[in-house]
Design a protein around this motif. Sequence first.
Motif, PDB file in Angstrom:
ATOM      1  N   ASN A 229      36.583  39.218  39.429  1.00 57.28           N
ATOM      2  CA  ASN A 229      37.056  40.407  40.126  1.00 57.28           C
ATOM      3  C   ASN A 229      35.934  41.426  40.311  1.00 57.28           C
ATOM      4  O   ASN A 229      35.205  41.715  39.372  1.00 57.28           O
ATOM      5  CB  ASN A 229      38.184  41.071  39.326  1.00 57.28           C
ATOM      6  CG  ASN A 229      39.263  40.076  38.954  1.00 57.28           C
ATOM      7  OD1 ASN A 229      39.033  39.198  38.125  1.00 57.28           O
ATOM      8  ND2 ASN A 229      40.405  40.177  39.567  1.00 57.28           N
ATOM      9  N   GLY A 230      35.831  41.903  41.517  1.00 57.80           N
ATOM     10  CA  GLY A 230      34.888  42.983  41.782  1.00 57.80           C
ATOM     11  C   GLY A 230      33.427  42.565  41.867  1.00 57.80           C
ATOM     12  O   GLY A 230      32.538  43.416  41.928  1.00 57.80           O
ATOM     13  N   ALA A 231      33.157  41.276  41.896  1.00 60.97           N
ATOM     14  CA  ALA A 231      31.758  40.819  41.925  1.00 60.97           C
ATOM     15  C   ALA A 231      31.082  41.183  43.247  1.00 60.97           C
ATOM     16  O   ALA A 231      29.854  41.318  43.307  1.00 60.97           O
ATOM     17  CB  ALA A 231      31.697  39.315  41.713  1.00 60.97           C
ATOM     18  N   GLY A 232      31.889  41.324  44.298  1.00 59.98           N
ATOM     19  CA  GLY A 232      31.315  41.647  45.609  1.00 59.98           C
ATOM     20  C   GLY A 232      31.556  40.540  46.625  1.00 59.98           C
ATOM     21  O   GLY A 232      30.817  40.423  47.609  1.00 59.98           O
ATOM     22  N   LYS A 233      32.583  39.755  46.409  1.00 50.84           N
ATOM     23  CA  LYS A 233      32.874  38.612  47.310  1.00 50.84           C
ATOM     24  C   LYS A 233      33.148  39.075  48.735  1.00 50.84           C
ATOM     25  O   LYS A 233      32.497  38.638  49.681  1.00 50.84           O
ATOM     26  CB  LYS A 233      34.105  37.829  46.809  1.00 50.84           C
ATOM     27  CG  LYS A 233      33.899  37.126  45.490  1.00 50.84           C
ATOM     28  CD  LYS A 233      35.139  36.404  45.043  1.00 50.84           C
ATOM     29  CE  LYS A 233      36.268  37.337  44.648  1.00 50.84           C
ATOM     30  NZ  LYS A 233      35.969  38.249  43.546  1.00 50.84           N
ATOM     31  N   THR A 234      34.141  39.952  48.864  1.00 45.43           N
ATOM     32  CA  THR A 234      34.564  40.352  50.205  1.00 45.43           C
ATOM     33  C   THR A 234      33.446  41.086  50.932  1.00 45.43           C
ATOM     34  O   THR A 234      33.182  40.842  52.111  1.00 45.43           O
ATOM     35  CB  THR A 234      35.831  41.235  50.101  1.00 45.43           C
ATOM     36  OG1 THR A 234      36.775  40.529  49.286  1.00 45.43           O
ATOM     37  CG2 THR A 234      36.434  41.482  51.458  1.00 45.43           C
ATOM     38  N   THR A 235      32.781  41.967  50.218  1.00 48.85           N
ATOM     39  CA  THR A 235      31.659  42.700  50.822  1.00 48.85           C
ATOM     40  C   THR A 235      30.585  41.712  51.287  1.00 48.85           C
ATOM     41  O   THR A 235      30.047  41.839  52.394  1.00 48.85           O
ATOM     42  CB  THR A 235      31.055  43.668  49.785  1.00 48.85           C
ATOM     43  OG1 THR A 235      32.111  44.453  49.240  1.00 48.85           O
ATOM     44  CG2 THR A 235      30.017  44.572  50.395  1.00 48.85           C
ATOM     45  N   ARG A 260      46.550  40.450  46.726  1.00 50.56           N
ATOM     46  CA  ARG A 260      46.217  41.869  46.804  1.00 50.56           C
ATOM     47  C   ARG A 260      46.115  42.304  48.255  1.00 50.56           C
ATOM     48  O   ARG A 260      45.231  41.856  48.983  1.00 50.56           O
ATOM     49  CB  ARG A 260      44.881  42.105  46.096  1.00 50.56           C
ATOM     50  CG  ARG A 260      44.940  43.186  45.038  1.00 50.56           C
ATOM     51  CD  ARG A 260      43.711  43.258  44.169  1.00 50.56           C
ATOM     52  NE  ARG A 260      42.462  42.954  44.790  1.00 50.56           N
ATOM     53  CZ  ARG A 260      41.656  43.852  45.364  1.00 50.56           C
ATOM     54  NH1 ARG A 260      42.012  45.121  45.435  1.00 50.56           N
ATOM     55  NH2 ARG A 260      40.507  43.488  45.864  1.00 50.56           N
ATOM     56  N   GLN A 266      40.710  44.767  53.349  1.00 54.25           N
ATOM     57  CA  GLN A 266      39.252  44.944  53.279  1.00 54.25           C
ATOM     58  C   GLN A 266      38.560  43.870  54.128  1.00 54.25           C
ATOM     59  O   GLN A 266      37.649  44.158  54.893  1.00 54.25           O
ATOM     60  CB  GLN A 266      38.811  44.825  51.821  1.00 54.25           C
ATOM     61  CG  GLN A 266      37.379  45.258  51.560  1.00 54.25           C
ATOM     62  CD  GLN A 266      36.941  44.900  50.131  1.00 54.25           C
ATOM     63  OE1 GLN A 266      37.748  44.437  49.313  1.00 54.25           O
ATOM     64  NE2 GLN A 266      35.680  45.087  49.842  1.00 54.25           N
ATOM     65  N   GLY A 311      39.662  37.344  43.116  1.00 57.18           N
ATOM     66  CA  GLY A 311      38.819  37.369  41.921  1.00 57.18           C
ATOM     67  C   GLY A 311      39.582  36.812  40.728  1.00 57.18           C
ATOM     68  O   GLY A 311      40.805  36.955  40.633  1.00 57.18           O
ATOM     69  N   LYS A 373      24.516  43.611  43.897  1.00 59.80           N
ATOM     70  CA  LYS A 373      24.283  44.865  43.161  1.00 59.80           C
ATOM     71  C   LYS A 373      22.930  44.902  42.463  1.00 59.80           C
ATOM     72  O   LYS A 373      22.781  45.534  41.427  1.00 59.80           O
ATOM     73  CB  LYS A 373      25.428  45.125  42.171  1.00 59.80           C
ATOM     74  CG  LYS A 373      26.810  45.015  42.841  1.00 59.80           C
ATOM     75  CD  LYS A 373      27.948  45.371  41.940  1.00 59.80           C
ATOM     76  CE  LYS A 373      29.267  44.906  42.542  1.00 59.80           C
ATOM     77  NZ  LYS A 373      30.438  45.227  41.755  1.00 59.80           N
ATOM     78  N   ASP A 375      20.583  46.414  43.547  1.00 58.07           N
ATOM     79  CA  ASP A 375      20.001  47.718  43.848  1.00 58.07           C
ATOM     80  C   ASP A 375      20.218  48.696  42.702  1.00 58.07           C
ATOM     81  O   ASP A 375      19.841  49.850  42.808  1.00 58.07           O
ATOM     82  CB  ASP A 375      20.596  48.279  45.149  1.00 58.07           C
ATOM     83  CG  ASP A 375      22.117  48.205  45.169  1.00 58.07           C
ATOM     84  OD1 ASP A 375      22.658  47.155  44.774  1.00 58.07           O
ATOM     85  OD2 ASP A 375      22.758  49.184  45.584  1.00 58.07           O
ATOM     86  N   GLY A 402      22.314  40.782  47.020  1.00 61.30           N
ATOM     87  CA  GLY A 402      22.897  42.006  47.576  1.00 61.30           C
ATOM     88  C   GLY A 402      22.141  43.208  47.030  1.00 61.30           C
ATOM     89  O   GLY A 402      21.938  43.334  45.824  1.00 61.30           O
ATOM     90  N   GLY A 404      22.844  46.568  48.202  1.00 61.99           N
ATOM     91  CA  GLY A 404      23.507  47.797  48.650  1.00 61.99           C
ATOM     92  C   GLY A 404      24.868  47.462  49.242  1.00 61.99           C
ATOM     93  O   GLY A 404      25.249  46.295  49.331  1.00 61.99           O
ATOM     94  N   GLU A 405      25.591  48.517  49.623  1.00 59.00           N
ATOM     95  CA  GLU A 405      26.957  48.313  50.091  1.00 59.00           C
ATOM     96  C   GLU A 405      27.064  48.164  51.605  1.00 59.00           C
ATOM     97  O   GLU A 405      28.133  47.891  52.127  1.00 59.00           O
ATOM     98  CB  GLU A 405      27.834  49.475  49.628  1.00 59.00           C
ATOM     99  CG  GLU A 405      27.937  49.545  48.111  1.00 59.00           C
ATOM    100  CD  GLU A 405      28.874  50.641  47.652  1.00 59.00           C
ATOM    101  OE1 GLU A 405      30.078  50.426  47.688  1.00 59.00           O
ATOM    102  OE2 GLU A 405      28.362  51.708  47.272  1.00 59.00           O
TER     103      GLU A 405
END
Length: 425
Positions: A229-235, A260, A266, A311, A373, A375, A402, A404-405
């Motif tokens: 969860n929150g690793a940055g998959k969707t981004t 979700r 997203q 996630g 992440k 960065d 990655g 940045g966002e």
Amino acid sequence: MFSFFKRKKSDPDQKPDNDVDIQPAEEIAGETGVPQEPAPEALAEAFGQALDGDAAVDTGAGEDVPDEAVDTAIAVAAGEPVAESALPEADAPVIEEPQPVVAPAVNAAPQQETAGHTQEKPGGSWLARLRKGLARTGQSIGGLFVGVKVDESLFEELETALLMADAGVEATESLLAALRARVKKDRLEDASQVREALRDILAQHLAPLEKPFPLDAAKPLIVMIAGVNGAGKTTSIGKLAHAFQAQGASVLLAAGDTFRAAAREQLIEWGARNDVTVIAQEGADPAAVAFDAVNAGRARGAHVVMVDTAGRLPTQLHLMEELKKIRRVIGKAQGDAPHEVLLVIDGNTGQNVLSQIRAFDAAIQLTGLVVTKLDGTAKGGTLAAVAAGSQGVRPVPVYWIGVGEGMHDLQPFVAREFAQALIGD
Ligand SMILES: Nc1nc2c(ncn2[C@@H]2O[C@H](COP(=O)(O)OP(=O)(O)OP(=O)(O)O)[C@@H](O)[C@H]2O)c(=O)[nH]1
């Protein structure tokens, strides 16, 4: 059964604008006709049949479909003979008809930038941001070489700094052994030369992880994406959609996180920003969404189909089983798929990344990593641990990092640049 989205649709009852693409999957499949595969409508029916009467397990990630039911549903939809006992009695349908999911308004003008290495943007080039992000690691390692003699205490401090940066015992020992040998062989007496040597050795150590992403290996290239969860998959999927399109590839996205709503929205938003079709269905079985997306990708002649997943932690065994099922079902839609199975890992995670890679690799046979992440992390040494095969991890290639966002903040992993950012100049 499923809905397709390109842009915002403000009123579900209203006829969509010209640039809005919301079509039933069966129409799309009929565009080019993929005769061997079950039509999504047939699959929906078959799922309805196959599921009814089966005790669906609540996985915590939405309405789960028992594996046998998926097999049965696919077989039914494909017109294959199915044992009668496998078909439950037709009663109340388990899968509800989806409500169209509406992509939120996105005013993003098309971005001009590419995923190139040299591009500049506010905050500096990606390399500058990586360096800045890894500064805490870099300072702790690179800073050791300032105004010191080349002696045993330097090696001891380096050992501590590498361990603190999460390089792990194996990589730390191997890097320092190589460094000692180089210092001896080349008779390095200046600390800055030793630092340069360490940078080279680290680059060599990381080189086996460097691999270009084989975008043209299949058409459509089916890419499954997983991670905690929150690793940055969707981004990352959004960034990749942008990068692939910049290379001229058409992209289709599947919102495999059916549990979700925010995750679906997203992805739909990323799709809208890139003008990319997203397949989504609320509360559906993620394997069914993936199956449908692969068929739609084939029917549309897409270059790439990326399947997002919810996630999950490796310790959530039922969710890991669900992931295996998604992989299997993708293979039923297209025999040689998924062609790429990516694990997205958060660069801040440190040594725990190793157990994540091991667990996801065992479940779904990874082909590559995306490390996000970077960065803003002091854990820049983790990839050295991955390259060293620490704790029995398979050195899975790192396709991207990655930094940045933003849409362009994903870069191909280049070992030498990474080593340079980590050790400093
Ligand atoms: N700084 C930075 N933030 C990132 C990067 N990649 C992703 N993020 C942020 O990390 C957060 C989580 O990203 P998501 O893409 O939602 O992660 P996810 O893995 O899809 O999350 P779940 O669906 O909840 O599992 C978001 O705030 C992102 O903007 C990166 O490379 N750098």
